[in-house]
Design a protein around this motif. Structure first.
Motif, mmCIF file in Angstrom:
data_model
loop_
_atom_site.group_PDB
_atom_site.id
_atom_site.type_symbol
_atom_site.label_atom_id
_atom_site.label_comp_id
_atom_site.label_asym_id
_atom_site.label_seq_id
_atom_site.Cartn_x
_atom_site.Cartn_y
_atom_site.Cartn_z
ATOM 1 N N ARG A 19 0.817 -1.209 0.000
ATOM 2 C CA ARG A 19 0.000 0.000 0.000
ATOM 3 C C ARG A 19 0.851 1.259 0.000
ATOM 4 N N MET B 239 -3.267 8.139 -5.268
ATOM 5 C CA MET B 239 -4.547 7.532 -4.920
ATOM 6 C C MET B 239 -4.782 6.228 -5.677
ATOM 7 N N THR C 220 -3.108 3.506 -3.779
ATOM 8 C CA THR C 220 -3.843 3.154 -2.569
ATOM 9 C C THR C 220 -5.032 2.270 -2.919
ATOM 10 N N LEU C 221 -5.802 2.719 -3.921
ATOM 11 C CA LEU C 221 -7.003 1.964 -4.293
ATOM 12 C C LEU C 221 -6.632 0.568 -4.764
ATOM 13 N N GLU D 43 -5.702 -1.590 -1.818
ATOM 14 C CA GLU D 43 -6.895 -1.908 -1.030
ATOM 15 C C GLU D 43 -7.783 -2.918 -1.750
ATOM 16 N N ASN D 44 -7.922 -2.731 -3.058
ATOM 17 C CA ASN D 44 -8.757 -3.650 -3.823
ATOM 18 C C ASN D 44 -8.187 -5.063 -3.829
ATOM 19 N N ARG E 217 -9.317 -6.777 -0.639
ATOM 20 C CA ARG E 217 -10.695 -6.757 -0.152
ATOM 21 C C ARG E 217 -11.363 -8.097 -0.322
ATOM 22 N N ARG F 116 -20.270 0.553 -9.846
ATOM 23 C CA ARG F 116 -20.724 1.783 -9.205
ATOM 24 C C ARG F 116 -19.555 2.586 -8.662
ATOM 25 N N GLU F 117 -18.611 1.868 -8.027
ATOM 26 C CA GLU F 117 -17.437 2.566 -7.504
ATOM 27 C C GLU F 117 -16.685 3.278 -8.610
ATOM 28 N N LEU G 130 -15.826 7.219 -8.946
ATOM 29 C CA LEU G 130 -14.481 7.738 -9.174
ATOM 30 C C LEU G 130 -14.444 8.625 -10.420
ATOM 31 N N ARG H 44 -6.690 6.451 -15.819
ATOM 32 C CA ARG H 44 -6.340 6.112 -14.440
ATOM 33 C C ARG H 44 -7.214 4.991 -13.888
#
Ligand code: ADP
Ligand code: MG
Lengths: 259, 832
Positions: free
Chosen positions: B453, B462, B465-466, B469-470, B473, B735-736, B740, B749
């Protein structure tokens, strides 16, 4: 400088404007005219509610004005920029730098903490957030002690307050909110509306809120009423009862609309 | 049930594409292997059964060591022919005979190059070898060859052709071309027919003998009865075998090959289970509410379970069908890959029950099996979940799984380490280690994503980071995806380390066995004639020449001494030996042994070595005249070629493993050309020291490449797994992604976030695979005595980079799809 923002427009200046905006979906049999020539101006620090029955074109109007969708004809301007002239990349840039969003479904990123969600637009734009402003905002929103939580660990009201902070954090020229209280109980809804109210009054934030709730509309400086893709009425300093009255009137004229 | 499943399949078509392709590949590989090996088997069996239809009983030397007590000669032939119930008898003299093509190269598969005797019956023809052009051979200067080999060699009847028999190349006139049903031809070899007298001289162990006698039973006499009667006439050391027993003996084409192919197919299928499981898990989660609704309105648990399994069965069935079609193509590829030569490839039999059944059983079985757990989880959904809004319940904790994974991994690592000392553990340790890691991958995925991360955020802001995190998850899915990559690359690296080490070892060994400047050896299955060393010695510039002839001796105490016979003067001048005691001068009348051998047998200079030659049991009793040290070729004992029993026939000659030559200074190149010209035999290789080394490593290159080719399917499925996972991620996060995009992330991106996530998963899979594979390969090498470990670092690094690149490339498709998601639709999407 790509991340430079325009200086605050003098009070009363037009921040966003729509001119004879039309939007047509589909073709032939399936053709739907969602917007049939809408013109409106939104001034600095003004809190506008857009009202209307379901299917009247509220969301479409907001999407066109916010650069999420492209109108079929007419122009939508943010500041001096005509959105119709922009390609996807430039539109994205405008959204990133000048517009804040609050959604009905909160739409926080589940993998990020509350704080990361709030700073997400600034991070995407490569900007630094004014720390003092952020602290002030977090204090106002009442979420200062929830910053390390993920959205799943927050209540709906808390999530929407985080979403409000996200929209306001980078001090956008204009914030669009689509039914921000639609998924909240009345108490949480009232809190969010009070926050928006104070953002507009105390911080000079321009806000456009789509809603069909007369109580919500009563928090705004003025209400615009849409029906069948047209603005049919403008009401300054709306009150719950006045809005309710107006809505009844509209429904009577629109037998096809079903709620 | 199936109709409902079919409807799901149609509406969710895209989700099933990747897992279905994985099954198609696995099934295709498996059925291709089956079709190919079965076709090969059948072709060989058919050739065996149809060859020489008039043979009912064959008389031949039995498997006991030493030569038989009586010869397979004309007297025996006459007595067998006179047996009651024997309609005919024929003496056959067969051995190895190579055909040199007009381009100077040997023709066909060398392992199956046969020489036979042409036995003309009353009508002047041999019905085993029907002549299609010309006639049968009459004397030593004439031969006939099978039609296909004649075509391949580019010879026509009447031409002078070159053949190699018993290590000597000579010319003969091609007088006839024939066809034959013979397993040697089916396997891609060649047949050269000689007249019987020549064939006997060349191939028979006794001067007037045969290599076998075949009998034809008269009508009314069974093979068994005739064999029994024949057996009564035979001296010990000979046996009479019935035709049916002989056919049964014909080994199925290549069992090892089919096991190998099926093994690799199995691995590919195993890897595809992770894809299928991932897909069904994702779909079950996405449809939890639908399943809960079914439960709420009265469907039983088992109904929901069967519903999901029915989908898996349908996917499996469709994929099996496609896989079978692919298998036909795979069989054709294997046929050219492994078929000795392209035009000798057996005809493929495409639609036989075995592979067809196997395809469907495997395809459907694998799908159903991998969907079983997700189906059970789907059926466990509580009916009230239908009424709940918001995201589905968080999956069960990984704590128990992690504990089990750690334990199994530790056990596997210990067993693998222990395998270095105890080779048998090699079959247990690595699989346990792999299973442990497979169990552990979710934990590792979480750990790596967490660790990645900060650096990713520094690198890509960012987006980084995403991505990190993804990646964490859904640790189970990330883990399963990494696993699919890991397995393929682990095998690739195990094989790379193993074969590189083997190859290096072989080169080292060849170098150790080399002496002098040049070495003459025969190609596989061919041999060196007795006069070769003599002919080389006569060439100018040949300073020292010696053959090395196997001469194992059974000592008086029943122990074996693997002695070699050499030319004493040649060996001495070769300068390869260090004489420690005594001298090689009197080697003609004695034995030289290495120091190790002397110690092992308690010998000193002057001790007597007595026993018998293992080959023909003639006595030997000689004093030790020298104790020496030297290259492996000349150990552990040497004697003079003069001490060898003289061969009675060409076929009885001793086996010459190599001839070593030392050239006069500066004459190596010229001598080498002279030797080649003098021997004029493409079955003999003349090589320098460097070439000997190279030659030893050469066979490992195609071996490694074939392994890579076979594993590429597994790696491909691993890559499909990444595509699958990334596609599912896009589907779930529509949706995410919309949010974004609305908040100002541009299209490019959005793709970058996805491929960074994919890179994290790929690094995990590739890293685990390369490290574990190399370790297992190292353990396997170290468990072999005397083998040195060679780790090809650059190649391993390349595989790691390739694996990561594959992972990233696999995310490009889903990434661009994510970037193209219409933002407004995404914002409205109900998927959370
Ligand atoms: N993507 C679309 N395709 C076709 N018709 C649409 C689409 N989006 C909205 N509409 C139609 O346009 C009209 C206005 O919709 P909308 O702006 O969502 O109304 P509101 O937000 O006021 O309920 C409706 O009749 C709706 O059916
Ligand atoms: Mg709406």
């Amino acid at each position: 400088m790509m991340n430079q923002r325009i200086d605050p427009v003098p009070s009363g200046a037009v921040v966003a404007a729509a001119d004879d905006l039309t939007k047509v979906y589909g073709e032939g049999e399936a053709r739907v005219i969602a917007l049939a020539g809408v013109s409106a101006r939104f001034r600095q620090g003004e809190f506008t509610a857009i009202m209307g029955p379901s299917g009247s074109g509220k969301s479409t109007f907001m999407h066109c004005l916010a650069g999420l969708d492209t109108p079929t004809s007419g122009s939508a301007r943010i500041g001096e920029i005509d959105l119709a002239q922009l390609d996807d990349a430039r539109l994205t840039k405008v959204r990133r730098e000048r517009i804040g969003f609050i959604f009905q479904a909160f739409n926080l990123l589940p993998t990020l903490t509350a704080l990361e969600n709030i700073t997400l637009p600034a991070a995407l734009a490569g900007q630094n957030i004014d720390r003092k402003w952020l602290d002030h905002l977090l204090a106002t929103m009442g979420i200062a002690d929830r910053l390390d939580h993920r959205p799943a660990q927050l209540s709906g009201g808390q999530q929407q307050r985080v979403a409000c902070a996200r929209a306001l954090a980078s001090r956008p020229a204009i914030v669009f909110a689509d039914e921000p209280t639609g998924n909240l109980d009345s108490r949480s809804g009232a809190e969010v509306l009070a926050l928006l109210r104070s953002a507009s009054r105390d911080m000079g934030q321009t806000i456009v809120m789509v809603t069909h709730d007369p109580v919500a509309a009563a928090h705004a400086d003025r209400a615009l009423f849409l029906a069948d893709g047209r603005i049919v009425h403008e009401m300054p300093r709306p009150t719950t009862s006045a809005v309710l009255e107006q809505m009844k009137h509209l429904d009577a004229h629109q037998p096809s609309a079903s709620l | 049930m199936f109709r409902a499943a079919f409807r799901t399949l149609r509406s969710q078509f895209l989700h099933f594409v990747m897992p279905a392709i994985a099954v198609v590949l696995g099934v295709g590989f498996a059925t291709g292997s089956l079709i190919y090996t079965q076709s090969l088997d059948e072709a060989m069996t058919l050739a065996t059964i149809t060859s020489q239809p008039d043979v009912s009983v064959i008389v031949r030397p039995d498997a006991s060591p030493g030569s038989p007590d009586g010869p397979l000669d004309d007297r025996l032939l006459d007595r067998l022919r006179a047996l009651p119930g024997a309609a005919a008898a024929r003496g056959t003299a067969e051995g190895r005979s190579f055909l040199v093509g007009s381009d100077g190269a040997l023709v066909g598969s060398l392992g199956w190059a046969g020489g036979v005797n042409y036995v003309a019956s009353a009508d002047g023809r041999d019905h085993r070898y029907p002549i299609t052009a010309g006639r049968g051979p009459h004397d030593r200067g004439e031969i006939a060859v099978d039609r296909r080999s004649a075509e391949r060699a580019g010879y026509r009847v009447g031409e002078q052709v070159r053949i190699v028999v018993n290590g000597t190349a000579r010319d003969a006139r091609l007088v006839g071309v024939f066809t034959a049903h013979d397993p040697r031809l089916t396997a891609g070899g060649s047949l050269t027919a000689f007249d019987t007298a020549t064939a006997r001289r060349q191939f028979s162990p006794t001067p007037d003998g045969y290599t076998a006698i075949t009998l034809t039973a008269a009508s009314g006499t069974s093979e068994e009865i005739l064999a029994e009667r024949a057996a009564k006439l035979l001296p010990p050391g000979l046996e009479a075998v019935t035709r049916s027993a002989l056919d049964a003996e014909a080994a199925p084409a290549d069992d090892k090959l089919s096991m190998l192919l099926l093994g690799f197919a199995g691995i590919a299928l195993f890897v595809s289970t992770f894809l299928i499981a991932n897909t069904f898990t994702m779909l079950s989660a996405a449809r939890a509410r639908e399943h809960a609704l079914l439960r709420a309105i009265g469907a039983t648990r088992s109904y929901v379970m069967r519903l999901v399994l029915a989908e898996a069965l349908l996917v499996g069935a469709i994929a099996s069908f496609a896989g079978y079609l692919l298998g036909i193509g795979v069989a054709a590829v294997l046929n050219t890959l492994f078929g000795t030569t392209v035009d000798a490839a057996p005809p493929l039999r495409f639609f036989t029950a075995g592979p067809l059944l196997a395809a469907f059983a495997v395809g459907i079985g694998v799908s159903a099996l991998s969907a079983y757990l997700p189906a059970r989880r789907a059926s466990a959904v509580a009916p009230v979940a239908a009424l709940r809004t918001g995201s589905p319940a968080t999956p069960a904790s990984l704590r128990r799984r992690n504990a089990a994974g750690l334990a199994v991994t530790a056990l596997g690592a210990l067993l693998t380490l222990a395998a270095i000392g105890t080779q048998d553990l090699l079959y247990i340790g690595p699989p346990v280690l792999m299973v442990g890691l497979i169990i552990l991958t979710p934990l590792l995925a979480m750990g790596l994503a967490k660790a990645a991360r900060a650096p990713l955020t520094r690198l890509a802001g960012m987006r980084g980071t995403l991505a990190a995190e993804n990646a964490r998850r859904n640790p189970r899915r990330s883990g399963a995806t990494a696993t699919a990559l890991m397995i393929g690359f682990a095998l690739v690296c195990t094989i790379t380390v193993g074969i590189s080490s083997l190859s290096h070892h072989a080169e080292q060994e060849a170098e150790n066995r080399m002496a002098g400047d040049l070495r003459v050896t025969a190609v596989d299955f061919a041999d060196i004639s007795a006069d070769t060393a003599g002919r080389i010695a006569r060439l100018p510039g040949a300073e020292a020449v010696t053959p090395v002839i196997d001469a194992p001796i059974r000592l008086a105490d029943d122990r074996f001494l693997q002695a070699s016979a050499v030319n004493p003067a040649g060996v001495a001048r070769l300068g390869a030996l260090t004489v420690l005691q005594g001298s090689l001068e009197h080697l003609d009348d004695g034995v030289a042994v290495t120091e190790d051998a002397a110690t092992a047998h308690g010998w000193k200079l002057g001790s007597r070595v007595s026993g018998t030659f293992a080959r023909d049991e003639r006595k030997i009793d000689l004093p030790i005249v020298a104790i020496y040290d030297g290259p492996d070729t000349f150990t552990p004992a040497l004697l003079s070629t003069r001490r060898l029993p003289t061969a009675r026939t060409a076929a009885d000659r001793p086996f010459i493993s190599a001839v070593f030559v030392k050239a006069a200074p500066g004459r190596e190149g010229a001598l080498r050309r002279d030797i080649q010209r003098a021997l004029d035999n493409p079955a003999l290789l003349v090589q320098s020291r460097a070439e000997v080394r190279q030659e030893a490593g050469r066979p490992f290159v195609p071996l490694m490449n074939i392994m890579y080719a076979l594993l590429s399917i597994t790696v491909l499925i691993g890559a499909l797994g990444v595509v699958n996972t990334m596609s599912m991620a896009v589907y779930e996060r529509v949706r995410e992604i919309g949010v974004l995009r609305a908040l100002g992330m541009d299209r490019r991106r959005v793709g970058v976030v996805l491929w960074l996530e994919s890179a994290v998963i790929s690094v995990l899979g590739a890293g685990l695979g390369v490290v574990v594979g190399s370790l297992i390969g190292a353990a396997a090498v170290l468990s072999q005595e005397g083998a040195a470990l060679v780790i090809p670092w650059t190649r391993l690094a390349f595989f790691f980079a390739a694996a990561v690149a594959i992972g990233v490339l696999a995310s490009l498709g889903p990434g661009s799809r994510a970037a193209r998601i219409p933002m407004l639709r995404a914002l409205r999407s109900p998927v959370e």
